[in-house]
Write an enzyme that holds these catalytic residues in place. Sequence first.
Site, PDB file in Angstrom:
ATOM      1  N   SER A   1     119.014  -5.604 -10.786  1.00 45.26           N
ATOM      2  CA  SER A   1     119.128  -6.124  -9.427  1.00 45.26           C
ATOM      3  C   SER A   1     120.447  -6.836  -9.156  1.00 45.26           C
ATOM      4  O   SER A   1     121.498  -6.247  -9.274  1.00 45.26           O
ATOM      5  CB  SER A   1     117.935  -7.049  -9.171  1.00 45.26           C
ATOM      6  OG  SER A   1     117.914  -7.422  -7.842  1.00 45.26           O
ATOM      7  N   HIS A   2     120.369  -8.114  -8.839  1.00 40.71           N
ATOM      8  CA  HIS A   2     121.547  -8.883  -8.430  1.00 40.71           C
ATOM      9  C   HIS A   2     122.298  -9.449  -9.629  1.00 40.71           C
ATOM     10  O   HIS A   2     123.297 -10.129  -9.453  1.00 40.71           O
ATOM     11  CB  HIS A   2     121.103 -10.022  -7.525  1.00 40.71           C
ATOM     12  CG  HIS A   2     120.023 -10.842  -8.170  1.00 40.71           C
ATOM     13  ND1 HIS A   2     118.744 -10.355  -8.326  1.00 40.71           N
ATOM     14  CD2 HIS A   2     120.034 -12.053  -8.745  1.00 40.71           C
ATOM     15  CE1 HIS A   2     118.010 -11.257  -8.963  1.00 40.71           C
ATOM     16  NE2 HIS A   2     118.758 -12.298  -9.226  1.00 40.71           N
TER      17      HIS A   2
ATOM     18  N   ASP B   1     122.388  -6.087  -2.442  1.00 39.57           N
ATOM     19  CA  ASP B   1     122.616  -6.433  -3.840  1.00 39.57           C
ATOM     20  C   ASP B   1     122.754  -5.203  -4.734  1.00 39.57           C
ATOM     21  O   ASP B   1     122.846  -4.071  -4.251  1.00 39.57           O
ATOM     22  CB  ASP B   1     121.481  -7.320  -4.340  1.00 39.57           C
ATOM     23  CG  ASP B   1     120.171  -6.560  -4.466  1.00 39.57           C
ATOM     24  OD1 ASP B   1     119.992  -5.584  -3.708  1.00 39.57           O
ATOM     25  OD2 ASP B   1     119.335  -6.915  -5.312  1.00 39.57           O
TER      26      ASP B   1
ATOM     27  N   ASP C   1     120.808  -3.299  -6.514  1.00 39.85           N
ATOM     28  CA  ASP C   1     119.920  -2.142  -6.364  1.00 39.85           C
ATOM     29  C   ASP C   1     119.456  -1.913  -4.928  1.00 39.85           C
ATOM     30  O   ASP C   1     118.577  -1.085  -4.685  1.00 39.85           O
ATOM     31  CB  ASP C   1     118.715  -2.262  -7.301  1.00 39.85           C
ATOM     32  CG  ASP C   1     117.855  -3.473  -7.005  1.00 39.85           C
ATOM     33  OD1 ASP C   1     118.410  -4.474  -6.511  1.00 39.85           O
ATOM     34  OD2 ASP C   1     116.639  -3.441  -7.267  1.00 39.85           O
TER      35      ASP C   1
ATOM     36  N   ASP D   1     117.860  -3.779  -2.638  1.00 42.47           N
ATOM     37  CA  ASP D   1     116.629  -4.265  -2.003  1.00 42.47           C
ATOM     38  C   ASP D   1     116.798  -5.611  -1.313  1.00 42.47           C
ATOM     39  O   ASP D   1     115.961  -6.003  -0.500  1.00 42.47           O
ATOM     40  CB  ASP D   1     115.447  -4.271  -2.986  1.00 42.47           C
ATOM     41  CG  ASP D   1     115.707  -5.052  -4.253  1.00 42.47           C
ATOM     42  OD1 ASP D   1     116.791  -5.657  -4.367  1.00 42.47           O
ATOM     43  OD2 ASP D   1     114.834  -5.056  -5.134  1.00 42.47           O
ATOM     44  N   ARG D   2     117.869  -6.334  -1.629  1.00 43.97           N
ATOM     45  CA  ARG D   2     118.072  -7.637  -0.977  1.00 43.97           C
ATOM     46  C   ARG D   2     119.022  -7.508   0.206  1.00 43.97           C
ATOM     47  O   ARG D   2     119.778  -6.546   0.293  1.00 43.97           O
ATOM     48  CB  ARG D   2     118.681  -8.638  -1.953  1.00 43.97           C
ATOM     49  CG  ARG D   2     117.777  -8.935  -3.115  1.00 43.97           C
ATOM     50  CD  ARG D   2     118.376 -10.012  -3.988  1.00 43.97           C
ATOM     51  NE  ARG D   2     117.418 -10.410  -5.011  1.00 43.97           N
ATOM     52  CZ  ARG D   2     117.392 -11.595  -5.586  1.00 43.97           C
ATOM     53  NH1 ARG D   2     118.284 -12.490  -5.269  1.00 43.97           N
ATOM     54  NH2 ARG D   2     116.482 -11.875  -6.501  1.00 43.97           N
TER      55      ARG D   2
ATOM     56  N   GLU E   1     112.216 -15.769   0.301  1.00 42.98           N
ATOM     57  CA  GLU E   1     113.423 -16.591   0.400  1.00 42.98           C
ATOM     58  C   GLU E   1     114.568 -16.013  -0.414  1.00 42.98           C
ATOM     59  O   GLU E   1     115.718 -16.288  -0.141  1.00 42.98           O
ATOM     60  CB  GLU E   1     113.120 -18.026  -0.041  1.00 42.98           C
ATOM     61  CG  GLU E   1     112.461 -18.189  -1.416  1.00 42.98           C
ATOM     62  CD  GLU E   1     113.298 -17.789  -2.586  1.00 42.98           C
ATOM     63  OE1 GLU E   1     114.504 -18.049  -2.535  1.00 42.98           O
ATOM     64  OE2 GLU E   1     112.752 -17.196  -3.545  1.00 42.98           O
ATOM     65  N   SER E   2     114.249 -15.211  -1.442  1.00 44.04           N
ATOM     66  CA  SER E   2     115.268 -14.654  -2.320  1.00 44.04           C
ATOM     67  C   SER E   2     115.954 -13.446  -1.688  1.00 44.04           C
ATOM     68  O   SER E   2     116.345 -12.522  -2.386  1.00 44.04           O
ATOM     69  CB  SER E   2     114.630 -14.258  -3.651  1.00 44.04           C
ATOM     70  OG  SER E   2     113.573 -13.346  -3.429  1.00 44.04           O
TER      71      SER E   2
ATOM     72  N   LYS F   1     111.127  -4.324  -1.211  1.00 44.96           N
ATOM     73  CA  LYS F   1     111.958  -4.903  -0.178  1.00 44.96           C
ATOM     74  C   LYS F   1     113.151  -3.980   0.038  1.00 44.96           C
ATOM     75  O   LYS F   1     113.476  -3.181  -0.831  1.00 44.96           O
ATOM     76  CB  LYS F   1     112.388  -6.313  -0.542  1.00 44.96           C
ATOM     77  CG  LYS F   1     113.087  -6.488  -1.873  1.00 44.96           C
ATOM     78  CD  LYS F   1     113.210  -7.975  -2.155  1.00 44.96           C
ATOM     79  CE  LYS F   1     114.038  -8.274  -3.383  1.00 44.96           C
ATOM     80  NZ  LYS F   1     113.274  -8.146  -4.636  1.00 44.96           N
TER      81      LYS F   1
HETATM   82  C1  G16 Z   1     112.966 -10.171  -7.813  1.00 45.43           C
HETATM   83  C2  G16 Z   1     111.622  -9.980  -7.209  1.00 45.43           C
HETATM   84  C3  G16 Z   1     111.467 -10.864  -6.013  1.00 45.43           C
HETATM   85  C4  G16 Z   1     111.743 -12.297  -6.382  1.00 45.43           C
HETATM   86  C5  G16 Z   1     113.104 -12.412  -7.017  1.00 45.43           C
HETATM   87  C6  G16 Z   1     113.412 -13.786  -7.559  1.00 45.43           C
HETATM   88  O1  G16 Z   1     113.943  -9.726  -6.953  1.00 45.43           O
HETATM   89  O2  G16 Z   1     111.421  -8.651  -6.812  1.00 45.43           O
HETATM   90  O3  G16 Z   1     110.186 -10.705  -5.520  1.00 45.43           O
HETATM   91  O4  G16 Z   1     111.669 -13.117  -5.260  1.00 45.43           O
HETATM   92  O5  G16 Z   1     113.190 -11.525  -8.096  1.00 45.43           O
HETATM   93  O6  G16 Z   1     112.578 -14.053  -8.614  1.00 45.43           O
HETATM   94  P1  G16 Z   1     112.805 -15.283  -9.546  1.00 45.43           P
HETATM   95  O7  G16 Z   1     112.808 -16.487  -8.644  1.00 45.43           O
HETATM   96  O8  G16 Z   1     111.643 -15.255 -10.489  1.00 45.43           O
HETATM   97  O9  G16 Z   1     114.144 -15.136 -10.214  1.00 45.43           O
HETATM   98  P2  G16 Z   1     115.067  -8.741  -7.446  1.00 45.43           P
HETATM   99  O10 G16 Z   1     115.907  -8.489  -6.237  1.00 45.43           O
HETATM  100  O11 G16 Z   1     115.784  -9.489  -8.547  1.00 45.43           O
HETATM  101  O12 G16 Z   1     114.347  -7.541  -7.954  1.00 45.43           O
END
Ligand code: G16
Length: 543
Positions: free
Chosen positions: A112-113, A277, A279, A281-282, A364-365, A376
């Site tokens: 992801s990010h 981001d 991948d 999704d953000r 929120e993320s 997302k």
């Molecule tokens: C993932 C999850 C999200 C979550 C985020 C942050 O996002 O898919 O649902 O809100 O991580 O998670 P944490 O607070 O546990 O780091 P992504 O975009 O990283 O796949």
Amino acid sequence: MISTVATTPFEGQKPGTSGLRKKVRVFQQPNYAENFIQSVFDVAERPAGSTLVIGGDGRFHNRTVIQQAIRIAAANGYARVLVGKGGILSTPAASHVIRKYGASGGLILSASHNPGGPEEDFGIKYNIANGGPAPEAVTEAIYARTQTIDRWLMVEGDDIDLDRIGSSQVGDMVAQVIDPVADYADLMEELFDFPAIRATAANGAVTTAFDAMHAVTGPYAHEILERRLGFPAGTVRNGTPLEDFGGHHPDPNLVHAAELYDLMMSSAAPTIGAASDGDGDRNLIIGKSVFITPSDSLAMLAANAHLAPAYAGGLKGIARSMPTSTAADKVAEALGIPAWETPTGWKFFGTLLDAGKATICGEESAGTGSDHVREKDGLWAVLLWLNILAVTGKPVAKLAQEHWARFGRNYYARHDYEAIETANANALMAALEDALAGLPGRSFGPLTVSAADQFAYTDPVDGSESRNQGVRVMFACGSRIVFRLSGTGTEGATLRVYLERYEAPDGRLAEETPAMLADLIAAAEAIAGIAAHTGRTAPDVVT
Ligand code: G16
């Protein structure tokens, strides 16, 4: 020919908030990725003749693991794999492809990010047949399997050509390389009022800057924003996916997308600036001179979604993760639809979306999405904003002001303390839990605690329970602080402190966020002893 390779379990192959994320060098160990993928196939529900989708965000090590996954899938009886050309599929596009082609699931290769490159991060996530991340029961079964695994299977043979669209045979399985963009772009065209957006792009009424951060959304954004909607060339910045994201951190927030933020605060700002981001999704949304927090973006999108063709009939419900601000709940109340509060992790929205209890979800993320897929979706959020701007003809700042004047404003920030010693982070959370019972009635400056708990969730559809999902401290005035440890990091622990203050429609709606949250920041320190436990006197990242 199918080979059986003997192996032994690795420690710690436990999927976190979103799949298994580790350093690349961890994944490069012989058998490491293979063990995990075989464990997925050993527990996944996959009827005979199943199709598997495989794609990733293009980061370093993506192509290697894709070739491994194809060989292992062929040996495990899949009839077909669908692979994005170049090994690319954004996470929302993968979700769509799984649903569209009736696959039994998919492997999404992404961290992801998190940064990419030989010294950085990699990840593998399994999505189920509804297109969404595997729920906890499945990820726990995968983890259990990784602890007992003693062999993995593969079909021997050459690598397939990932850069040529078409089919090839791997053992008894067909490996089909597909255009990663076309299906997704077609879906977006069905959901939104492309003619209206195209008209504003043509007459210059709406201008936009989209920062793909050298990550997966570049090809999608070029196709959708520039080719199909007619925004001028150059609208998409950093649009070529790079294995190391150009050395940057592909996290669309004010810290890592600082260049976009600076542009949006300058006199040269377009109507709307956005980023996505690693991948895809953000999303980050910034209007000319105004940053829209992800929590506010969710609320504003939900309040205006009926302006897009796909949502013209109204929403069935709105879901948000617990640490996300309650701004969306106010919209749900006004619309007379349910508001759902789930633990952090998109996987918790799947049952609600499948059951038709929610149409729009957000976190929120920087994640927002709808029932069009089960992930997302960064570009979806940008397109819904563009649709709303095109139909209303109002700038982002005006839409925000009108929203706050109607629903009130939730001032919000998240403070992250990254890469702290895991033992210290655990000690902080344990001390906080011990203190919970004594907090109600205590005052911190002008704030008096009204309730404090450890968030637990019972899924309203399947009844599954999730405990220890974050500590909530609620104040009599309606403000709130949430403390939780991230489930996506790969180094030590990350403490997240979520701060929220609500101002009613007749309250102070046009203030600066840090000033409005100062009392809460001081209270967070007093309640959790962040400096004493971690040695940190300031967060590493504020979003
Ligand atoms: C993932 C999850 C999200 C979550 C985020 C942050 O996002 O898919 O649902 O809100 O991580 O998670 P944490 O607070 O546990 O780091 P992504 O975009 O990283 O796949």
